[in-house]
Write an enzyme that holds these catalytic residues in place. Structure first.
Site, mmCIF file in Angstrom:
data_model
loop_
_atom_site.group_PDB
_atom_site.id
_atom_site.type_symbol
_atom_site.label_atom_id
_atom_site.label_comp_id
_atom_site.label_asym_id
_atom_site.label_seq_id
_atom_site.Cartn_x
_atom_site.Cartn_y
_atom_site.Cartn_z
ATOM 1 N N GLN A 1 8.697 40.017 -25.175
ATOM 2 C CA GLN A 1 8.439 38.514 -25.630
ATOM 3 C C GLN A 1 9.681 37.870 -26.052
ATOM 4 O O GLN A 1 9.675 36.862 -26.505
ATOM 5 C CB GLN A 1 7.388 38.412 -26.576
ATOM 6 C CG GLN A 1 7.654 39.090 -27.783
ATOM 7 C CD GLN A 1 6.415 39.076 -28.758
ATOM 8 O OE1 GLN A 1 5.492 39.696 -28.536
ATOM 9 N NE2 GLN A 1 6.443 38.254 -29.716
ATOM 10 N N MET B 1 4.914 42.318 -35.848
ATOM 11 C CA MET B 1 6.066 42.852 -35.478
ATOM 12 C C MET B 1 6.770 43.407 -36.863
ATOM 13 O O MET B 1 7.940 43.421 -36.813
ATOM 14 C CB MET B 1 6.783 41.623 -34.808
ATOM 15 C CG MET B 1 6.225 41.317 -33.526
ATOM 16 S SD MET B 1 7.664 40.651 -32.387
ATOM 17 C CE MET B 1 8.027 39.077 -33.223
ATOM 18 N N MET C 1 5.004 30.667 -44.256
ATOM 19 C CA MET C 1 5.728 31.990 -44.343
ATOM 20 C C MET C 1 5.958 32.456 -42.862
ATOM 21 O O MET C 1 5.218 32.230 -41.993
ATOM 22 C CB MET C 1 4.841 33.030 -44.880
ATOM 23 C CG MET C 1 4.852 32.604 -46.441
ATOM 24 S SD MET C 1 4.043 34.025 -47.635
ATOM 25 C CE MET C 1 4.075 33.244 -48.793
ATOM 26 N N SER C 2 7.187 33.120 -42.719
ATOM 27 C CA SER C 2 7.568 33.645 -41.305
ATOM 28 C C SER C 2 8.492 34.925 -41.773
ATOM 29 O O SER C 2 9.417 34.759 -42.632
ATOM 30 C CB SER C 2 8.201 32.662 -40.527
ATOM 31 O OG SER C 2 8.698 33.189 -39.476
ATOM 32 N N SER C 3 8.505 36.023 -40.780
ATOM 33 C CA SER C 3 9.475 37.038 -41.056
ATOM 34 C C SER C 3 10.938 36.286 -40.683
ATOM 35 O O SER C 3 11.587 36.754 -41.185
ATOM 36 C CB SER C 3 9.337 38.198 -39.915
ATOM 37 O OG SER C 3 7.984 38.384 -40.090
ATOM 38 N N GLY D 1 1.567 36.239 -45.310
ATOM 39 C CA GLY D 1 0.952 35.668 -44.285
ATOM 40 C C GLY D 1 0.286 36.865 -43.621
ATOM 41 O O GLY D 1 -1.073 37.032 -43.455
ATOM 42 N N HIS D 2 0.996 37.942 -43.345
ATOM 43 C CA HIS D 2 0.465 38.903 -42.854
ATOM 44 C C HIS D 2 -0.596 39.527 -43.473
ATOM 45 O O HIS D 2 -1.830 40.141 -43.017
ATOM 46 C CB HIS D 2 1.505 40.285 -42.599
ATOM 47 C CG HIS D 2 2.546 39.737 -41.661
ATOM 48 N ND1 HIS D 2 3.924 39.748 -41.997
ATOM 49 C CD2 HIS D 2 2.739 39.649 -40.127
ATOM 50 C CE1 HIS D 2 4.541 39.085 -40.957
ATOM 51 N NE2 HIS D 2 3.961 39.161 -39.854
ATOM 52 N N LEU E 1 6.556 42.497 -43.136
ATOM 53 C CA LEU E 1 5.470 41.742 -43.485
ATOM 54 C C LEU E 1 5.690 41.031 -44.685
ATOM 55 O O LEU E 1 6.290 41.457 -45.724
ATOM 56 C CB LEU E 1 4.532 43.154 -43.890
ATOM 57 C CG LEU E 1 4.149 43.931 -42.874
ATOM 58 C CD1 LEU E 1 3.163 45.110 -43.223
ATOM 59 C CD2 LEU E 1 3.719 43.283 -41.315
ATOM 60 N N HIS E 2 4.989 39.974 -44.779
ATOM 61 C CA HIS E 2 4.830 38.873 -45.980
ATOM 62 C C HIS E 2 3.319 38.585 -46.172
ATOM 63 O O HIS E 2 2.642 39.256 -45.668
ATOM 64 C CB HIS E 2 5.864 37.830 -45.477
ATOM 65 C CG HIS E 2 5.334 37.185 -44.030
ATOM 66 N ND1 HIS E 2 4.337 36.628 -43.943
ATOM 67 C CD2 HIS E 2 5.931 37.022 -43.005
ATOM 68 C CE1 HIS E 2 4.254 35.997 -42.787
ATOM 69 N NE2 HIS E 2 5.233 36.493 -42.262
HETATM 70 P P1 AMP Z 1 4.360 38.406 -36.385
HETATM 71 O O1 AMP Z 1 4.772 39.451 -36.950
HETATM 72 O O2 AMP Z 1 5.177 37.171 -36.435
HETATM 73 O O3 AMP Z 1 4.086 38.420 -34.952
HETATM 74 O O4 AMP Z 1 2.864 37.820 -36.749
HETATM 75 C C1 AMP Z 1 2.039 38.609 -36.708
HETATM 76 C C2 AMP Z 1 0.773 37.852 -37.135
HETATM 77 O O5 AMP Z 1 0.825 37.274 -38.399
HETATM 78 C C3 AMP Z 1 0.569 36.629 -36.093
HETATM 79 O O6 AMP Z 1 -1.145 36.595 -35.647
HETATM 80 C C4 AMP Z 1 0.956 35.598 -36.802
HETATM 81 O O7 AMP Z 1 0.138 34.242 -36.490
HETATM 82 C C5 AMP Z 1 0.576 35.845 -38.296
HETATM 83 N N1 AMP Z 1 1.115 35.324 -39.318
HETATM 84 C C6 AMP Z 1 2.680 35.001 -39.374
HETATM 85 N N2 AMP Z 1 2.909 34.138 -40.479
HETATM 86 C C7 AMP Z 1 1.760 33.778 -41.057
HETATM 87 C C8 AMP Z 1 1.417 32.762 -41.825
HETATM 88 N N3 AMP Z 1 2.366 32.143 -42.600
HETATM 89 N N4 AMP Z 1 -0.003 32.522 -42.154
HETATM 90 C C9 AMP Z 1 -0.528 33.463 -41.455
HETATM 91 N N5 AMP Z 1 -0.528 34.037 -40.714
HETATM 92 C C10 AMP Z 1 0.549 34.201 -40.415
#
Ligand code: AMP
Length: 281
Positions: A58, A27, A184-186, A33-34, A30-31
């Site tokens: 969602q 979504m 890590m999280s957006s 994790g992505h 990006l960080h």
């Molecule tokens: P999102 O943009 O939050 O929908 O996440 C997109 C993808 O990145 C999903 O498969 C998440 O599980 C993965 N993701 C998000 N944060 C992390 C993280 N800290 N470590 C690994 N994968 C992540």
């Protein structure tokens, strides 16, 4: 790096490709994790497509669809640096031509989709599964790469790929954390200084819970220990949605058949909701 803003252009390009394709669904905002998913995707296929789409289906009516962080320029730069071959950032009408209310939906089974996250976010996994099936059909990847950060989502995806006989391999990559343990999280971008200082407690308390229960087999004793940790979340001023130990293969309560146990948590710091998990042992 190519950038596509509609499905037709993407598919025209895709038809010319002969190599294997890995898809990284995101979504945006990006960080690291992505980007770790991108690196894994590059190992798994010849070319990597990353999509950025903030999926309205969602988000619940009281959730943060409108304010979800959107950083398209920085995202494109990060993708270029990471060696992504194509970024797909479609318009809303491309994905929901008849509107999101009116479209055919994918309903994950209740035993997986209505528990934990699905309990607190009704309809969430229907939104996730529906949009992913659409993107799988547009992109037609050989492999898709998800993060274990969203552990239940990973199992939901594996389940609908299996149930709907979709010809794609699902890969789950490890969680990437900040040096202090925060996953890590957006959504971490929402945290102010004090909230950011509190947030690593989530991982610390998961570790504490794991060390308390790792050698225990008695459910009553395990629940007692989890109650102590639940109280610690509340004392630290989190609003705890859940802290549970589950079977890592099914997300059902642990039983004698359980091979691997996983701790899953969702906790709010004021109005910011964060999730995390930890495999036990
Ligand atoms: P999102 O943009 O939050 O929908 O996440 C997109 C993808 O990145 C999903 O498969 C998440 O599980 C993965 N993701 C998000 N944060 C992390 C993280 N800290 N470590 C690994 N994968 C992540």
């Amino acid at each position: 790096m190519l950038v596509f803003k509609n499905a037709q252009d993407f598919q025209r390009w895709h038809k010319e490709q002969k190599e294997s394709l890995a898809l990284v669904p995101t979504m945006g905002a990006l960080h690291e994790g992505h980007l770790s998913l991108v690196r894994k995707a590059k190992e798994l296929a010849d070319k990597v497509v990353l999509y950025i789409f903030v999926n309205p289906m969602q988000f619940g009516p009281k959730e943060d669809f409108g304010t979800y962080p959107r950083t398209p320029e920085a995202d494109l730069e990060a993708c270029k640096q990471a060696g992504v071959n194509a970024v797909f950032m479609p318009e809303m009408a491309d994905i929901y031509p008849e509107g999101k209310e009116n479209c055919t939906k994918v309903l994950p089974p209740a035993e997986l989709g209505d528990i934990l996250e699905g309990h607190f976010r009704p309809g969430f996994f229907t939104g996730v599964a529906t949009v992913l099936v659409k993107f799988f059909n547009i992109v037609q990847p050989n492999v898709v790469v998800f993060g274990q950060k969203d552990y239940q989502q990973l199992l939901v995806v594996k389940r609908f790929v299996h149930d709907l006989n979709l010809p794609v391999t699902v890969y789950g990559a490890s969680i990437v954390r900040e040096p202090d343990g925060l996953a890590m999280s957006s959504r971490n971008a929402y945290l102010n200084k004090d909230q950011r200082a509190l947030a690593p407690r989530i991982h610390a308390l998961l570790q504490e819970a794991s060390s308390k229960i790792k050698d225990q087999n008695d459910n009553t004793a395990i629940e007692k220990n989890l109650d102590i940790i639940r109280q610690k979340f509340k004392d630290a001023s989190f609003e705890l949605h859940y802290l549970e130990v589950r079977d890592a293969d099914t997300l059902q309560p642990i039983s004698n058949n359980t091979k691997t146990r996983i701790l899953l948590v969702a906790a709010k710091i004021e109005n910011i909701r964060l999730i995390d998990n930890l495999l036990v042992n």
